[in-house]
Design an enzyme around this catalytic site. Structure first.
Site, PDB file in Angstrom:
ATOM      1  N   GLY A 100       0.821  -1.204   0.000  1.00 44.53           N
ATOM      2  CA  GLY A 100       0.000   0.000   0.000  1.00 44.53           C
ATOM      3  C   GLY A 100       0.854   1.252   0.000  1.00 44.53           C
ATOM      4  O   GLY A 100       2.018   1.235   0.418  1.00 44.53           O
ATOM      5  N   GLY A 110      -5.621  -8.572  -6.220  1.00 48.35           N
ATOM      6  CA  GLY A 110      -4.366  -8.200  -6.863  1.00 48.35           C
ATOM      7  C   GLY A 110      -3.357  -9.310  -6.656  1.00 48.35           C
ATOM      8  O   GLY A 110      -3.715 -10.494  -6.544  1.00 48.35           O
ATOM      9  N   ARG A 135      -6.236  -2.920   5.255  1.00 52.13           N
ATOM     10  CA  ARG A 135      -5.977  -1.816   6.172  1.00 52.13           C
ATOM     11  C   ARG A 135      -7.192  -1.675   7.080  1.00 52.13           C
ATOM     12  O   ARG A 135      -8.328  -1.934   6.655  1.00 52.13           O
ATOM     13  CB  ARG A 135      -5.736  -0.505   5.421  1.00 52.13           C
ATOM     14  CG  ARG A 135      -4.416  -0.441   4.675  1.00 52.13           C
ATOM     15  CD  ARG A 135      -3.231  -0.344   5.629  1.00 52.13           C
ATOM     16  NE  ARG A 135      -1.971  -0.111   4.941  1.00 52.13           N
ATOM     17  CZ  ARG A 135      -1.151  -1.067   4.523  1.00 52.13           C
ATOM     18  NH1 ARG A 135      -1.486  -2.344   4.700  1.00 52.13           N
ATOM     19  NH2 ARG A 135      -0.011  -0.758   3.925  1.00 52.13           N
ATOM     20  N   ASP A 154      -5.956  -8.763  10.996  1.00 53.67           N
ATOM     21  CA  ASP A 154      -4.543  -8.426  11.141  1.00 53.67           C
ATOM     22  C   ASP A 154      -4.368  -6.916  11.238  1.00 53.67           C
ATOM     23  O   ASP A 154      -3.296  -6.447  11.617  1.00 53.67           O
ATOM     24  CB  ASP A 154      -3.729  -8.972   9.968  1.00 53.67           C
ATOM     25  CG  ASP A 154      -2.238  -8.721  10.146  1.00 53.67           C
ATOM     26  OD1 ASP A 154      -1.725  -9.029  11.242  1.00 53.67           O
ATOM     27  OD2 ASP A 154      -1.589  -8.212   9.210  1.00 53.67           O
ATOM     28  N   HIS A 167      -1.009  -6.568  13.025  1.00 51.67           N
ATOM     29  CA  HIS A 167      -0.527  -6.063  11.738  1.00 51.67           C
ATOM     30  C   HIS A 167       0.856  -6.643  11.418  1.00 51.67           C
ATOM     31  O   HIS A 167       1.839  -5.920  11.240  1.00 51.67           O
ATOM     32  CB  HIS A 167      -0.482  -4.535  11.730  1.00 51.67           C
ATOM     33  CG  HIS A 167      -0.450  -3.965  10.330  1.00 51.67           C
ATOM     34  ND1 HIS A 167      -0.830  -2.682  10.040  1.00 51.67           N
ATOM     35  CD2 HIS A 167      -0.073  -4.514   9.140  1.00 51.67           C
ATOM     36  CE1 HIS A 167      -0.691  -2.453   8.741  1.00 51.67           C
ATOM     37  NE2 HIS A 167      -0.226  -3.559   8.171  1.00 51.67           N
ATOM     38  N   GLY A 181       1.126  -9.054   8.847  1.00 53.69           N
ATOM     39  CA  GLY A 181       0.981  -9.771   7.582  1.00 53.69           C
ATOM     40  C   GLY A 181       2.244  -9.777   6.753  1.00 53.69           C
ATOM     41  O   GLY A 181       2.619 -10.800   6.169  1.00 53.69           O
TER      42      GLY A 181
END
Length: 313
Positions: free
Chosen positions: A72, A146, A228, A251, A275, A277
């Site tokens: 991101g 994606g 997110r 996550d 978070h 990942g």
């Protein structure tokens, strides 16, 4: 002007970097390693706050490339208006797919098979035998198909899912099958046993998983967010969790980090990871390979990979 490269790793630890560039180590510390005006290629420090990531941008009057180490780019977007025109922003496609897909499968399997309850049972010396859901024969929906979504599907293949549906901004076909457009999402949600959200955070996806989205899910469905936090409406999710109708594995959260006392910590049927990942042992070798390849292209004045936007000309 010197062609400086600001990089958050010791250049000696990154094999394959072209020797023709000057490297300055900066991992978000209070002092800049050199004059930002001399920086031509800025590698954004990994897992640092947005204010840290954008802090040097105002002074980078000669920068030509901003390279993130994340899939991101939302953490650098607030500073894009500070950049001169023609700067290429590149993301880290190819770096986080394996790690994020692994964690996604871990969250799905742990949630379905009741692993958090087993951990609690072990702590209390309780034998929690029973009948638990399997991933086999489940219908899975991947929202935001994606490269990470594709990597997740690759890892779903051995688990004998009844169906994997895919949704992205626009319709297309892939080797694994059809990817449906956002407009098809309302019709797909009621069919899913597991919904995996892995979209980037944009104005279009912020709050995508709202009360209406969640209301379309069948009773007992599992929502997994590895995108997110703000993609999911936390209040709407809490309402569904506290009613016992849905389950979640997160996550990422909104707010993040999740503060002490926040109701999500103790909501029923939710599994939370902090978070992580992308932050696994898989990160560094892939990040270093990406940087070596990108900087080799940059030094040779060849087209860069992973360009997601160019600042206004």
């Amino acid at each position: 002007m010197t062609a400086d490269v600001w990089i958050p790793f010791d250049p000696a630890d990154v094999p394959g970097l072209p020797a023709s560039l000057d490297y300055r180590f900066w991992d978000g510390g209070p002092d800049f390693p050199a004059d930002p005006a001399d920086c031509a290629f800025y590698v954004v420090p990994y897992m640092k706050p947005s204010e840290t990531a954008v802090r040097p941008l105002a002074g980078m009057t000669g920068v030509r490339v901003v390279q993130t180490l994340t899939a991101g780019i939302d953490h650098v977007q607030p500073g894009l208006g500070l950049l001169p025109p023609g700067v290429r922003l590149c993301n880290a496609r190819g770096v986080h797919e394996a790690s994020t897909a692994e964690l996604t499968l871990a969250l799905v399997l742990a949630s379905l098979r009741g692993i958090p309850g087993f951990v609690q049972g072990q702590e209390r010396q309780e034998w929690r035998a029973g009948f638990y859901p399997a991933l086999a024969d489940k219908s899975v929906l991947i929202v935001g198909y994606g490269s990470i979504g594709a990597a997740i599907e690759d890892r779903l293949v051995p688990f004998e899912c009844a169906r994997v549906a895919r949704v992205a901004r626009s319709w297309r076909t892939t080797e694994r099958g059809e990817v449906r457009a956002w407009t098809d999402l309302p019709a797909l949600l009621p069919e899913a046993d597991v919904v995996i959200v892995c979209t980037p955070l944009t104005e279009q996806t912020k709050g995508l998983v709202d009360a209406a989205f969640l209301a379309r899910l069948k009773d007992g469905a599992l929502l997994v967010n590895v995108a997110r936090g703000p993609v999911v409406d936390t209040k709407a999710l809490l309402t569904e969790l506290e009613s016992g109708r849905l389950r979640a594995a997160l996550d990422v959260t909104d707010p993040e980090p999740l503060p002490v006392g926040h109701p999500l910590w103790h909501a029923p049927n939710v599994l939370i990871s902090p978070h992580v990942g992308g932050s696994s042992s898989a990160f560094l070798p892939r990040a270093k390979r990406l940087l070596a390849a990108q900087l080799t292209r940059f030094a040779a004045q060849q087209p860069l990979a992973n360009v997601v936007l160019t600042t206004d000309q």
